[in-house]
Design an enzyme around this catalytic site. Sequence first.
Site, short mmCIF file in Angstrom:
data_model
loop_
_atom_site.label_atom_id
_atom_site.label_comp_id
_atom_site.label_asym_id
_atom_site.label_seq_id
_atom_site.Cartn_x
_atom_site.Cartn_y
_atom_site.Cartn_z
N CYS A 223 0.85 -1.19 0.00
CA CYS A 223 0.00 0.00 0.00
C CYS A 223 0.88 1.23 0.00
CB CYS A 223 -0.91 0.00 1.22
SG CYS A 223 -1.88 1.51 1.41
N CYS B 86 -1.21 6.74 6.03
CA CYS B 86 -2.26 5.99 6.73
C CYS B 86 -1.64 4.74 7.32
CB CYS B 86 -3.39 5.63 5.76
SG CYS B 86 -4.67 4.60 6.50
N CYS C 166 -4.11 -0.03 8.72
CA CYS C 166 -3.89 -1.47 8.54
C CYS C 166 -2.53 -1.82 9.16
CB CYS C 166 -3.92 -1.83 7.07
SG CYS C 166 -5.52 -1.57 6.29
N GLU D 279 -32.51 -7.85 19.10
CA GLU D 279 -31.52 -6.84 18.72
C GLU D 279 -31.94 -5.48 19.27
OE1 GLU D 279 -28.82 -4.38 17.35
OE2 GLU D 279 -28.56 -6.56 17.10
N CYS E 180 -16.06 -11.42 17.71
CA CYS E 180 -15.06 -10.60 17.02
C CYS E 180 -13.92 -10.23 17.97
CB CYS E 180 -15.69 -9.34 16.43
SG CYS E 180 -16.50 -8.28 17.64
#
Length: 375
Positions: free
Chosen positions: A3, A11, A14, A262, A334
Amino acid sequence: MDCAYFDAGRCRSCALMGRPYPVQLADKQRHAEELLAPFDVPSWLPPVASGERDYRNKAKMVVGGTVESPTIGILDADGHGVDLQACGICSPGHRAAFPVLARFITLARITPYDLAARRGELKHLIVTESPDGELMVRFVLRSTEPLGRMRKHLPTLLAELPNARVVTANLLPEHRAVLEGSDEVVLTDADTLPMRLNDVTMHLRPQSFFQTNTAIAEALYAEARAWIRDLAPEHAWDLYSGVGGFALHLAGAGATEVTGIETSVEAVASAELSRTDAALSRVRFAAGDATAYALAAASAPDLVVVNPPRRGIGDELAGWLERSDAAHVLYSSCNAASLAKDLAAMPSLRPVKARVFDMFPQTTHFEVMVLLARR
């Protein structure tokens, strides 16, 4: 994946950029196994790999610069816009849309928000692409001031970006470090984006959560359905059900009745639309807190699916599951660290199998799904 933005220091979102992808995947698998080692998972399936790039179906971009020359990307340490329109983890559909959206910002005179001066209107662009290439474009604004001009020039935007199915203005008047506000003004006739995964079509509304990586979400839901099919539960709950991904997939896996709970009213509306569209009369969704719903229930179903945010399900719900007579729990997480904490609070529910799904290549994050059975 390489990248240019990362290499130039523009940036660093990531964190694993440049690390060989097989190494990233092996490290995530190792980390998950280490965190869950105390629970003696008898079967770890091979991790599900993602494509290294182009994987995000949702781009959350900060708008900076000026109305004549807007930037779409992030802000630097001084609050100045850093343009990332060629970001490699965004989908090709995103990258094709960004220049069109930049021109629309100039055409409609939507002044980018100046963080330091607290002036301007446009704070963020949130762009979601469906598996069929349609887009939902959301302009996060400080006020309704630009709406007249946006409506006036909307035909030009739709002519240049014909795959934009839904265009909205989200209102975030407060100076807060959040992505979006609670009010949404829909500018197009359509207000939902169909997301077709496997044989299920979910109708995504503007403020509904959806998994970021479409291909991995498909694999996750298909795997959940496969794991559950042999259990043939008569009744299942999908807690933290979002737009109904697990519930709608489990409806065809032997569960004669599925209830999704939810907190987001928008997500429940999305799930209900999908349920109605698919004519699934034995599935229902309701808005509410997952823990409160469980604690108020007279009894537990055969199967409980939990897909909580990063903090996990917490001691109260874990304690209820431990005391309940639910035969199986399917936990999709997650955050493997909070998953391990929750599993420690449910010693009567032991892992049967587990699998890592790499939802977020180039980052340290991943999804892990575990099937638990009561001892």
